[in-house]
Motif scaffolding. Structure first.
Motif, PDB file in Angstrom:
ATOM      1  N   MET A 174       0.357  -1.224   0.319  1.00  0.00           N
ATOM      2  CA  MET A 174      -0.380   0.262  -0.354  1.00  0.00           C
ATOM      3  C   MET A 174       0.726   0.915  -0.005  1.00  0.00           C
ATOM      4  N   GLY A 175       2.186   0.937   0.259  1.00  0.00           N
ATOM      5  CA  GLY A 175       2.817   2.550   0.621  1.00  0.00           C
ATOM      6  C   GLY A 175       3.569   3.281  -0.366  1.00  0.00           C
ATOM      7  N   TRP A 176       3.932   1.786  -1.855  1.00  0.00           N
ATOM      8  CA  TRP A 176       4.348   1.890  -2.429  1.00  0.00           C
ATOM      9  C   TRP A 176       3.456   1.424  -3.897  1.00  0.00           C
ATOM     10  N   ALA A 177       2.340   1.555  -3.534  1.00  0.00           N
ATOM     11  CA  ALA A 177       1.109   1.141  -4.657  1.00  0.00           C
ATOM     12  C   ALA A 177       0.921   3.254  -5.405  1.00  0.00           C
ATOM     13  N   SER A 178       1.286   3.322  -6.850  1.00  0.00           N
ATOM     14  CA  SER A 178       1.159   4.067  -7.059  1.00  0.00           C
ATOM     15  C   SER A 178       0.076   4.162  -8.804  1.00  0.00           C
ATOM     16  N   SER A 179      -1.328   4.239  -8.242  1.00  0.00           N
ATOM     17  CA  SER A 179      -2.593   3.806  -9.103  1.00  0.00           C
ATOM     18  C   SER A 179      -3.935   4.028  -8.149  1.00  0.00           C
ATOM     19  N   PHE A 180      -4.754   3.832  -8.380  1.00  0.00           N
ATOM     20  CA  PHE A 180      -5.866   3.867  -7.841  1.00  0.00           C
ATOM     21  C   PHE A 180      -6.037   2.230  -7.481  1.00  0.00           C
ATOM     22  N   TRP A 181      -6.378   1.692  -8.623  1.00  0.00           N
ATOM     23  CA  TRP A 181      -6.824   0.060  -9.070  1.00  0.00           C
ATOM     24  C   TRP A 181      -5.354  -0.488  -7.760  1.00  0.00           C
ATOM     25  N   ALA A 182      -3.801  -0.147  -8.440  1.00  0.00           N
ATOM     26  CA  ALA A 182      -2.811  -0.708  -7.286  1.00  0.00           C
ATOM     27  C   ALA A 182      -3.288  -0.237  -6.008  1.00  0.00           C
ATOM     28  N   LEU A 183      -3.464   0.464  -5.302  1.00  0.00           N
ATOM     29  CA  LEU A 183      -4.504   0.619  -3.563  1.00  0.00           C
ATOM     30  C   LEU A 183      -4.882  -0.066  -3.470  1.00  0.00           C
ATOM     31  N   ALA A 184      -6.183  -0.483  -4.799  1.00  0.00           N
ATOM     32  CA  ALA A 184      -7.321  -0.350  -3.859  1.00  0.00           C
ATOM     33  C   ALA A 184      -7.781  -2.439  -4.305  1.00  0.00           C
ATOM     34  N   LEU A 185      -6.724  -2.808  -4.894  1.00  0.00           N
ATOM     35  CA  LEU A 185      -6.354  -4.062  -4.716  1.00  0.00           C
ATOM     36  C   LEU A 185      -5.763  -4.598  -3.055  1.00  0.00           C
ATOM     37  N   ALA A 186      -4.212  -3.898  -2.929  1.00  0.00           N
ATOM     38  CA  ALA A 186      -3.666  -3.408  -1.887  1.00  0.00           C
ATOM     39  C   ALA A 186      -4.541  -3.657  -0.735  1.00  0.00           C
ATOM     40  N   LEU A 187      -5.385  -2.551  -0.649  1.00  0.00           N
ATOM     41  CA  LEU A 187      -6.652  -2.350   0.659  1.00  0.00           C
ATOM     42  C   LEU A 187      -7.283  -3.513   0.545  1.00  0.00           C
ATOM     43  N   ALA A 188      -7.790  -4.182  -0.891  1.00  0.00           N
ATOM     44  CA  ALA A 188      -8.811  -5.800   0.266  1.00  0.00           C
ATOM     45  C   ALA A 188      -7.721  -6.252   0.356  1.00  0.00           C
ATOM     46  N   ALA A 189      -6.650  -6.516  -0.192  1.00  0.00           N
ATOM     47  CA  ALA A 189      -5.980  -7.815   0.661  1.00  0.00           C
ATOM     48  C   ALA A 189      -5.459  -7.349   1.903  1.00  0.00           C
ATOM     49  N   PHE A 190      -5.468  -6.365   1.931  1.00  0.00           N
ATOM     50  CA  PHE A 190      -5.263  -5.794   3.886  1.00  0.00           C
ATOM     51  C   PHE A 190      -6.518  -6.502   4.442  1.00  0.00           C
ATOM     52  N   GLY A 191      -7.108  -5.719   4.405  1.00  0.00           N
ATOM     53  CA  GLY A 191      -8.747  -6.694   4.494  1.00  0.00           C
ATOM     54  C   GLY A 191      -8.763  -7.953   5.209  1.00  0.00           C
ATOM     55  N   MET A 192      -8.113  -8.928   3.614  1.00  0.00           N
ATOM     56  CA  MET A 192      -8.855 -10.276   3.939  1.00  0.00           C
ATOM     57  C   MET A 192      -7.500 -10.250   4.330  1.00  0.00           C
ATOM     58  N   CYS A 193      -6.197 -10.063   5.080  1.00  0.00           N
ATOM     59  CA  CYS A 193      -5.019 -11.115   5.972  1.00  0.00           C
ATOM     60  C   CYS A 193      -5.669 -10.347   6.966  1.00  0.00           C
ATOM     61  N   GLY A 194      -5.767  -9.166   7.523  1.00  0.00           N
ATOM     62  CA  GLY A 194      -6.416  -8.556   8.760  1.00  0.00           C
ATOM     63  C   GLY A 194      -7.431  -9.811   9.505  1.00  0.00           C
ATOM     64  N   ASN A 195      -8.613 -10.459   8.583  1.00  0.00           N
ATOM     65  CA  ASN A 195      -9.546 -10.603   9.232  1.00  0.00           C
ATOM     66  C   ASN A 195      -8.806 -12.119   9.222  1.00  0.00           C
ATOM     67  N   MET A 196      -8.355 -12.896   8.321  1.00  0.00           N
ATOM     68  CA  MET A 196      -7.819 -14.383   8.361  1.00  0.00           C
ATOM     69  C   MET A 196      -7.021 -14.074  10.452  1.00  0.00           C
ATOM     70  N   TYR A 197      -6.201 -12.730  10.556  1.00  0.00           N
ATOM     71  CA  TYR A 197      -5.673 -13.106  11.385  1.00  0.00           C
ATOM     72  C   TYR A 197      -6.250 -12.434  12.590  1.00  0.00           C
ATOM     73  N   ASN A 198      -7.553 -11.706  12.948  1.00  0.00           N
ATOM     74  CA  ASN A 198      -8.374 -11.059  13.697  1.00  0.00           C
ATOM     75  C   ASN A 198      -9.080 -12.952  13.981  1.00  0.00           C
ATOM     76  N   ILE A 199      -9.607 -13.444  12.965  1.00  0.00           N
ATOM     77  CA  ILE A 199     -10.061 -14.927  13.023  1.00  0.00           C
ATOM     78  C   ILE A 199      -9.522 -15.973  14.447  1.00  0.00           C
ATOM     79  N   SER A 200      -8.473 -15.974  13.791  1.00  0.00           N
ATOM     80  CA  SER A 200      -6.781 -16.623  14.221  1.00  0.00           C
ATOM     81  C   SER A 200      -6.122 -16.571  15.859  1.00  0.00           C
ATOM     82  N   VAL A 201      -6.272 -15.315  15.586  1.00  0.00           N
ATOM     83  CA  VAL A 201      -5.947 -14.761  16.873  1.00  0.00           C
ATOM     84  C   VAL A 201      -6.909 -14.688  18.244  1.00  0.00           C
TER      85      VAL A 201
END
Length: 370
Positions: free
Chosen positions: A72-99
């Motif tokens: 997300m820090g290195w994203a250089s376009s709207f869609w690149a950041l959108a995809l990274a944010l979606a992945a951030f949400g997915m990973c965050g919830n996998m982590y959330n459920i696990s912990v």
């Protein structure tokens, strides 16, 4: 680690907005990517945790989460950041459920409620990440380097802490998420979580706007309401476990409901600086118990595996984050922001109604702390 990564991202949103040249509308649309990714991941995360164990999935998600932060820090376009944010949400919830599944197992070893303390540590990490972000902004350090430092710290934390995680989760009768296996009271807990997250989302997204437009606070005090709310929410999470053991879950829900409703109504009826801050302090205390207690009850009392049960409650609850901000905006545009906050006060009151002793006859014996 989760709170630190999340707050590091949140602290640099204005800088990334400027970097990509986003308008207000584009930023609003972009920020929807994260909750959408979170919702998509929730049922999958519950299945993965049940299938492979919370330790394995938790460690995997904990390593991927900071990597996505870097993207997300290195994203250089709207869609690149959108995809990274979606992945951030997915990973965050996998982590959330696990912990949270790990926390359920640790609660069983302790023989008492300690879930809120884990969430309290997340809140403290959120404060730390916010202060670190402010420092980085003050030193004119770019988000890319800022996120790299946070990621390196996170990797170190995971390498150390993963050695102490439980190797086996608490097992229940069912490991699949089928509707007929879901207890009605589990859906009721999900509705309580929905109301709690809607109230939290209101404070996260609209507290500053409320102090700016309704309270008419000076520019240096616009964030006072948010700070007041976050401080008591963090503090409340370190004391709510003891209160839950003493009062029981139902009364804790009811007291939380009263505090949320009363705090918001104080801010609505008396919208000046002192009373609004006092009201937001009450809301922070009220919301502090709702989500940790809901996860604890779901994981310990359901006939489903803890990962599946928490995923169900989190999935229902997370709609509060999605629906809350646009709901408040719609009511504010139709009437005004005070009416919006009054409506959220009614949502807070609903928590107490949903948690009455008429909940179901089977609820109390299954979930009573021994």
């Amino acid at each position: 680690m989760s709170g630190l990564c999340f707050s590091s991202w949140a602290s640099r949103i204005p800088d990334i907005k400027v970097k990509l040249g986003l308008s207000e509308g584009e930023l609003g649309a972009l920020l929807l990517s994260k909750p959408v990714g979170s919702l998509v991941a929730m049922p999958v995360a519950g299945w993965l945790v049940t299938k492979f164990g919370s330790r394995s999935i938790g460690i995997l998600a904990a390593f991927v989460y900071p990597v996505v932060l870097l993207a997300m820090g290195w994203a250089s376009s709207f869609w690149a950041l959108a995809l990274a944010l979606a992945a951030f949400g997915m990973c965050g919830n996998m982590y959330n459920i696990s912990v949270n599944t790990q926390a359920i197992g640790i609660e069983q070893l302790y023989g008492k409620t300690i879930m809120a303390s884990f969430h309290g540590v997340w809140s403290l990490a959120g404060f730390t990440g916010g202060m670190l972000g402010a420092l980085m902004i003050g030193l004119d350090i770019k988000p890319e380097l800022h996120f790299l430092m946070v990621a390196m710290l996170a990797f170190g934390v995971v390498l150390i802490a993963s050695r102490f995680m439980l190797t086996q989760d608490a097992r229940k009768n069912s490991g699949s998420m089928t509707f007929r296996d879901v207890d009605p009271w589990l859906l009721r807990i999900g509705l309580i979580a929905f109301c709690g997250m809607l109230c939290e989302g209101c404070m996260f997204d609209w507290s500053g706007v409320y102090f700016q437009k309704v309270v008419k606070a000076d520019s240096g005090l616009v964030a006072a309401g948010y700070i007041a709310f976050m401080s008591t929410m963090a503090l409340g999470r370190f004391v709510s476990d003891r209160l839950t053991d003493r009062m029981g879950a139902v009364k804790t829900y009811q007291v939380s409901s009263i505090l949320i409703c009363a705090g918001l109504l104080i801010a609505v009826i008396l919208p000046n600086l002192v009373t609004a801050i006092a009201g937001f302090l009450l809301v922070g205390f009220g919301t502090s118990s709702v989500i940790p207690l809901s996860y604890s009850r779901a994981g310990r009392g359901s006939n489903l595996s803890p990962g599946i049960a928490i995923a169900i409650v989190a999935s229902i609850g997370y709609f509060g984050f999605l629906i809350g901000p646009p709901f408040i905006g719609f009511i504010a545009e139709t009437f005004n922001l005070r009416v919006s906050f009054a409506c959220i006060a009614l949502v807070g009151a609903t928590i107490g109604l949903l948690a009455t002793k008429s909940f179901t006859p089977q609820l109390q014996p299954q979930l009573q702390v021994k």
